[in-house]
Motif scaffolding. Structure first.
Motif, short mmCIF file in Angstrom:
data_model
loop_
_atom_site.label_atom_id
_atom_site.label_comp_id
_atom_site.label_asym_id
_atom_site.label_seq_id
_atom_site.Cartn_x
_atom_site.Cartn_y
_atom_site.Cartn_z
N GLN A 1 9.07 1.02 5.03
CA GLN A 1 9.39 1.51 6.38
C GLN A 1 8.18 1.37 7.27
OE1 GLN A 1 10.65 5.54 5.94
NE2 GLN A 1 12.78 4.95 5.63
N PRO A 2 8.42 1.18 8.58
CA PRO A 2 7.28 1.14 9.50
C PRO A 2 6.83 2.55 9.87
CG PRO A 2 9.30 0.70 10.71
CD PRO A 2 9.69 0.93 9.26
N GLN A 3 5.61 2.65 10.38
CA GLN A 3 5.07 3.91 10.85
C GLN A 3 5.89 4.42 12.03
OE1 GLN A 3 2.68 5.98 9.84
NE2 GLN A 3 3.03 7.26 11.63
N ARG A 4 6.23 5.70 12.02
CA ARG A 4 6.89 6.32 13.17
C ARG A 4 5.83 6.61 14.22
NH1 ARG A 4 9.59 11.67 11.87
NH2 ARG A 4 9.03 11.98 14.05
N LEU A 5 6.22 6.49 15.47
CA LEU A 5 5.26 6.74 16.55
C LEU A 5 5.67 7.99 17.33
CD1 LEU A 5 4.98 3.07 17.89
CD2 LEU A 5 3.50 4.20 16.23
N ARG A 6 4.65 8.72 17.84
CA ARG A 6 4.97 9.87 18.69
C ARG A 6 4.68 9.54 20.14
NH1 ARG A 6 -0.40 11.51 18.62
NH2 ARG A 6 -0.07 12.62 20.56
N GLU A 7 5.36 10.22 21.06
CA GLU A 7 5.10 10.05 22.49
C GLU A 7 3.70 10.60 22.77
OE1 GLU A 7 6.98 8.46 24.70
OE2 GLU A 7 8.37 8.03 23.06
N ASP A 8 3.05 10.05 23.79
CA ASP A 8 1.71 10.50 24.15
C ASP A 8 1.79 11.78 24.99
OD1 ASP A 8 -1.00 10.68 24.63
OD2 ASP A 8 -0.93 9.29 26.33
N GLU A 9 1.99 12.90 24.31
CA GLU A 9 2.08 14.18 25.01
C GLU A 9 1.20 15.20 24.32
OE1 GLU A 9 6.22 14.90 24.65
OE2 GLU A 9 6.71 13.44 26.24
N VAL A 10 0.64 16.10 25.13
CA VAL A 10 -0.18 17.17 24.56
C VAL A 10 0.75 18.28 24.08
CG1 VAL A 10 -1.97 18.89 25.03
CG2 VAL A 10 -2.14 16.60 26.05
N THR A 11 0.77 18.47 22.77
CA THR A 11 1.67 19.47 22.20
C THR A 11 0.91 20.58 21.48
OG1 THR A 11 1.84 18.07 20.26
CG2 THR A 11 3.62 17.89 21.86
N GLU A 12 -0.39 20.33 21.24
CA GLU A 12 -1.20 21.32 20.51
C GLU A 12 -2.08 22.05 21.51
OE1 GLU A 12 -1.04 21.91 17.18
OE2 GLU A 12 0.64 20.50 17.20
N LEU B 1 2.03 4.70 7.45
CA LEU B 1 2.75 3.49 7.06
C LEU B 1 2.30 2.32 7.92
CD1 LEU B 1 6.16 5.30 6.74
CD2 LEU B 1 4.93 4.18 4.86
N PRO B 2 2.61 1.11 7.53
CA PRO B 2 2.22 -0.05 8.33
C PRO B 2 2.77 0.02 9.76
CG PRO B 2 3.06 -0.74 6.20
CD PRO B 2 3.35 0.72 6.32
N LEU C 1 1.06 8.66 14.46
CA LEU C 1 0.43 7.72 15.40
C LEU C 1 0.99 7.81 16.82
CD1 LEU C 1 -1.57 5.36 15.72
CD2 LEU C 1 0.22 3.83 14.88
N ASN C 2 0.06 7.78 17.79
CA ASN C 2 0.37 7.83 19.22
C ASN C 2 0.88 6.45 19.70
OD1 ASN C 2 0.16 7.90 22.07
ND2 ASN C 2 -1.57 9.32 21.98
N THR D 1 7.30 3.09 0.32
CA THR D 1 8.54 2.91 1.07
C THR D 1 8.42 1.68 1.96
OG1 THR D 1 7.73 4.25 2.89
CG2 THR D 1 9.00 5.39 1.21
N ALA E 1 0.82 -1.20 0.00
CA ALA E 1 0.00 0.00 0.00
C ALA E 1 0.86 1.26 0.00
CB ALA E 1 -0.92 -0.01 1.21
N HIS E 2 2.15 1.08 0.33
CA HIS E 2 3.02 2.25 0.44
C HIS E 2 4.31 2.02 -0.33
CE1 HIS E 2 0.35 2.10 3.95
NE2 HIS E 2 0.33 3.42 3.83
N GLY F 1 -1.38 15.96 18.63
CA GLY F 1 -0.98 16.28 19.99
C GLY F 1 -2.02 17.09 20.75
#
Lengths: 95, 476
Positions: free
Chosen positions: A58-69, B278-279, B51-52, A56, A53-54, B24
């Protein structure tokens, strides 16, 4: 593959596109042509190949669970045609 | 004809993350409208979802707790439909490759255990809220909830009655709170349920045509909505009609379900993989890490309470219904240093009774576990009787004093001076010759009269066991 006029109307409805009745025949013909073009790929041997489906590998990057907005409601709502009490107002959707 | 009900549930559990699944912005409940809706949640052009990590972790925690397959590779898809509380025109969900695969949950109905299959659980974003009150004929949209992470948990059509459906829903509710992945607040919509209901002649293999009942927000309503729907379907079939596959809404005020959309307008969601995401790869190491951290699960805890504290099924269920309840109980046991039986009867009887009466949860108990343990210690070491303990309990409920302070201040200590009690007993025997006569002639019941008199004279502070023994000796 030949799309019917009915198919074209239902696709237009799903996409909420207003189309002219007199263009339906032409759309049916053009869209069918596109499907025929894509259908040629059906002749390729794909047994054992995972769907990709993509582009590249590569796996999806993940973000830390923090309120930034933080609240920028007034700024965003400047773009809206109508707001009241902090809400976006839209045409009534149910009776 | 005899009919069989077939039920499958789709439960949406809001994951207890601080920020949204792809942005966020905060997920805190109750903020003023649209103050927690950022550019990503509003679907502005050019934004990208990220993604979180915590949402992924929570989905994996859930999957491990129901012994499900965790997909090493899962994919987000777009579910396309138009509604004003969905600004992008699609919901990001998972379709062909969900993060959690086949698992199961065991329920108990009328003392019988039954295994309910969980088909899958997938991650998705919640939509906003539409307010249909009067805004001059318009609809108000609040997008604070848009992008809140949800875990949609889909069961197999394994339930055969509304009671089983409720038991499953309760079990799942208990589990997600144990795992601390969802606060389970049904009023705030953190835990919602859709029910797929159909009926078929008993013995028939194929399923009947089903109706989907949307958005049922309490355990009571699940049972009522399903029962109504079953009656409705049987009624139609017995009158020679056919069930239409459709979505129905439960109206709690009228206690009925009614059609929401007909089949003609049925949504065609045109799912396709979301090119923005992405996956998702779940490494074996993450699974191992989570497995090691998994708390004791409700079923295991209940079994342990039965074994370790000699409790029956009902008591163990009551004391392990929430993690808070179980922790409270175990803190009492640990600090009281007495028989578990005494702790069990005080926690389930006196304490829960008082909390119930006051409409409080265990976490709001005016008496902390350690203070209650202090009281139980004094019963166990015979400083006070059970009856006096009730009085001390009342005092503790009203203030912050410990059991020892209250016992000391009110002079409630049991009289251990046998000499003093002996004097009282002698006097009572001397004052009541008629009763003594009766007792000696074989009327054992009169014995209770003497015990009562002694307790009265000592204001309940004599040790009942001691008094019994002394009276028996004196009345020989």
């Amino acid at each position: 593959m030949a799309l019917t006029a009915e198919n074209v109307n239902s696709i237009a409805y799903l996409a909420r596109l207003g189309i002219d009745e007199k263009d339906v025949e032409a759309y049916a013909k053009d869209l069918s042509g596109i499907l025929d073009l894509v259908e040629q790929m059906g002749s390729v041997e794909t047994e054992g190949v995972l769907p990709m489906a993509h582009p590249t590998d590569q796996p999806q990057r993940l973000r830390e669970d923090e309120v930034t907005e933080h609240d920028q409601r007034d700024y965003f709502q400047k773009l809206a045609p109508q707001v009241e009490a902090g809400l976006y107002l839209v045409p009534k959707v149910i009776e | 004809m005899e009919w069989e009900t077939v039920i499958g549930l789709e439960i949406h559990a809001q994951l207890a993350t601080k920020s949204k699944i792809f942005s966020g912005a905060s997920t805190a409940y109750g903020a003023p409208p649209n103050t927690q809706a950022c550019a990503v949640d509003l679907g502005f052009p050019g934004v990208l979802p990220v993604l979180n990590k915590q949402a992924v972790r929570m989905a994996v925690i859930f999957g491990m707790a129901i012994e499900a397959e965790i997909a090493p590779y899962s994919v987000f898809a777009r579910k396309n439909y138009f509604y004003p509380d969905l600004p992008k025109g699609y919901q990001i969900s998972q379709f062909e490759l969900p993060i959690v695969g086949n698992g199961h949950l065991d329920i108990q109905v009328n003392g019988v255990s039954k295994r309910i299959g969980v088909t899958r659980a997938h991650l998705e974003e919640d939509a906003g809220k539409s307010l249909h009150e009067d805004f001059h004929g318009l609809t108000g949209i609040d997008l604070n909830r848009a992008g809140t992470p949800l875990l949609e948990i889909v069961s197999e059509p394994d339930m055969r009655s509304a009671k089983e459906a409720v038991a499953y829903m309760k079990k799942l509710h208990e589990l997600v709170r144990y795992l601390k992945i969802c606060d389970g607040n049904m009023q705030e919509g953190s835990f919602r349920c859709d029910a797929n209901v159909s009926v078929r002649p008993k013995g028939q293999q194929e399923f009947g045509t089903r109706a989907e009942i949307k958005n049922i927000n309490s355990f009571k309503f699940v049972e009522k909505a399903i029962n109504f729907e079953v009656e409705r379907q049987i009624d139609i079939l017995e009158n020679g009609g056919q069930i239409v596959q459709e979505t129905r809404l439960y109206d709690a005020d009228k206690d009925e379900t009614r059609s929401m959309r007909s089949k003609e307008e049925a949504n065609d969601y045109r799912y396709f993989p979301d090119p923005d995401l992405l996956p998702v790869i779940v490494e074996e190491s993450l699974k191992q890490e989570i497995k090691a951290e998994l708390p004791e699960l409700p079923e295991a805890k209940k079994q342990r309470f039965k074994d370790q504290y000699q409790q029956d099924e009902e008591t163990a269920s009551q004391l392990t219904a929430t993690m808070e309840m179980a922790d409270y109980y175990e803190r009492v046991v640990k600090n009281a240093n007495c028989e578990a039986k005494l702790c069990t009867s005080w926690v389930t009887g006196t304490l829960l009774g008082a909390l119930n009466k006051a409409g409080l949860e265990i976490s709001d108990s005016p008496i902390e576990a350690e203070r209650l343990a202090g009281l139980l210690q004094r019963i166990a070491d015979n400083t006070i009787s059970g009856k006096i303990a009730k009085q001390v309990f009342e005092e503790m409920w009203q203030g912050n004093a410990g059991a020892d302070e209250i016992i000391e201040a009110k002079g409630l200590k049991q009289i251990t001076d046998t000499g003093a009690i002996e004097v009282i007993i002698d006097k009572i025997i001397a004052d009541n010759p008629a009763q003594v006569e009766q007792y000696l002639s074989g009327k054992d019941k009169v014995f209770g009269f003497f015990v009562g008199q002694v307790m009265k004279a000592t204001q309940g502070k004599a040790n009942p066991g001691e008094v019994n023994k002394m009276l028996k000796d004196k009345l020989k």
